[in-house]
Design an enzyme around this catalytic site. Structure first.
Site, short mmCIF file in Angstrom:
data_model
loop_
_atom_site.label_atom_id
_atom_site.label_comp_id
_atom_site.label_asym_id
_atom_site.label_seq_id
_atom_site.Cartn_x
_atom_site.Cartn_y
_atom_site.Cartn_z
N CYS A 107 30.57 -74.25 29.15
CA CYS A 107 30.14 -73.06 29.91
C CYS A 107 30.82 -72.95 31.28
O CYS A 107 31.29 -71.88 31.66
CB CYS A 107 28.63 -73.03 30.05
N HIS B 157 23.23 -74.41 32.15
CA HIS B 157 24.09 -73.43 31.47
C HIS B 157 24.37 -72.27 32.41
O HIS B 157 23.56 -71.95 33.29
CB HIS B 157 23.42 -72.94 30.19
N HIS C 232 29.30 -65.83 27.72
CA HIS C 232 29.23 -67.27 28.01
C HIS C 232 29.82 -68.08 26.87
O HIS C 232 30.07 -67.56 25.77
CB HIS C 232 27.77 -67.68 28.24
#
Length: 349
Positions: free
Chosen positions: A257, A310, A322
């Site tokens: 990420c 994240h 993402h």
């Protein structure tokens, strides 16, 4: 029973030397002044004025404060207090690194780096750092007031070719450069900076732009430039849809990420370092009304706000893009049950 240990460490760093003199003398530039005129008035030379004030050229501007004597050269003093919040996990029988990394929503590379692990071998009872969150506070120390040679006031005038910006608490060269559409290299060169260290209240030259003294880019130009940068970011991000997930990955062959965010912003023209999700969160500017191009952050567990696991790039309309650990680069909705319960907030680079 699962045990999580949170520790907080604080370090105070003296970021600049104490160097001030009660005999200091400075001069405030007035309209019509030039270096030669000021040097003659104060019985010094142009070369000495340029050396004392780190001037790369003869260019000066109205209201600029110039050091006249050797005794006046001072260095601002400030203390930077850094706080680091660390969460640890005690290894249980049957655990292995990738399992723990997935549990806390971090990459295997981060887990190995934080715990200085060269391999994958761990043992029951071993304590591992599974998150690191930090913040930095800059405390400005009192400075001696230096008497000025001339206390006359004058109308503020700034040459059209030169703009300035006054550093605020929390600013960095990288953030100022991106905000002003210049490079860090140009910013350092223009201000004769030998390092990336800046201090609150410092006046920086921005260069040829539409910036007003001590202000950011004029509203219309700022909006136009920001829109163009956001378009580039979103365009670069969408080009990577479908790229698979890869821990510590930061290229089109595979992303995690934070590696995805790093690659996208770098290719969109930003000067950005490869950092972890939690570090991007610490460095970003908090926003309450997110706009496309902002970063969105999530925790690994419902209701948790202390761990960042994240991140993604906000697209608007409650959508974000993402690098998902299960499906690679994709567009998701913040209102999806999983993300809605773990949403921490938005930040702006």
């Amino acid at each position: 029973m699962k045990k999580h240990i949170v520790t907080i460490s604080t370090a105070a760093i003296l970021s600049s030397a104490f160097a001030s003199s009660t005999m200091a003398s400075t001069y405030t530039v007035k309209s019509g002044d030039n270096l030669s005129k000021i040097a003659n008035t104060h019985h010094t030379t142009v070369s000495k004025l340029k050396r004392l004030n780190n001037l790369a050229s003869d260019l000066i501007h109205t209201n600029q404060k110039l050091t006249i004597s050797e005794n006046a050269k001072t260095a601002a003093s400030q203390i930077t207090v850094e706080k680091t919040k660390t969460t640890t996990y005690t290894v249980k029988k049957g655990d292995y690194l990738i399992k723990i990394a997935n549990k806390y929503g971090i990459s295997l590379a981060e887990l190995q780096s934080w715990n200085k692990l060269k391999g994958h071998l761990i043992y029951p009872g071993q304590k591992l750092t599974v998150s690191k969150n930090g913040n930095k506070t800059i405390i400005e120390l009192p400075k001696n007031d230096a008497p000025t040679i001339n206390n006359e006031t004058s109308t503020t005038q700034t040459p059209a070719a030169v703009s300035t910006y006054i550093v605020k608490n929390g600013d960095s060269l990288w953030a100022i450069a991106n905000k002003s559409s210049v490079s860090v290299t140009d910013l350092k060169s223009l201000n004769n900076l030998k390092s990336d260290v800046i201090y609150t209240g410092q006046t920086l030259k921005i260069g040829k732009s539409t910036l007003k003294p001590s202000e950011a880019v004029a509203t219309s130009d700022r909006t136009e430039n920001a829109d163009k940068r956001v378009d580039r970011v979103i365009s670069e991000a969408k080009k990577q849809i479908g790229v698979p997930y890869s821990w510590a990955g930061s290229s089109p062959s595979g992303f995690d990420c934070s590696g995805f965010v790093y690659y996208v912003f770098k290719n969109a023209g930003y000067q950005i370092s490869r950092l972890s999700s939690s570090t991007y969160y610490d460095l970003g500017k908090k926003v309450t009304s997110p706009r496309p191009g902002d970063l969105v952050f999530f925790s690994p567990n419902e209701g948790s706000k202390s761990v960042i696991s994240h991140m993604g790039i906000y697209l608007g309309d409650r959508q974000f893009i993402h690098a998902s650990s299960s499906k690679g680069v994709r567009i998701s909705s913040i209102d999806e049950s999983y993300f809605k319960k773990r949403l921490i907030g938005f930040k702006q680079l």
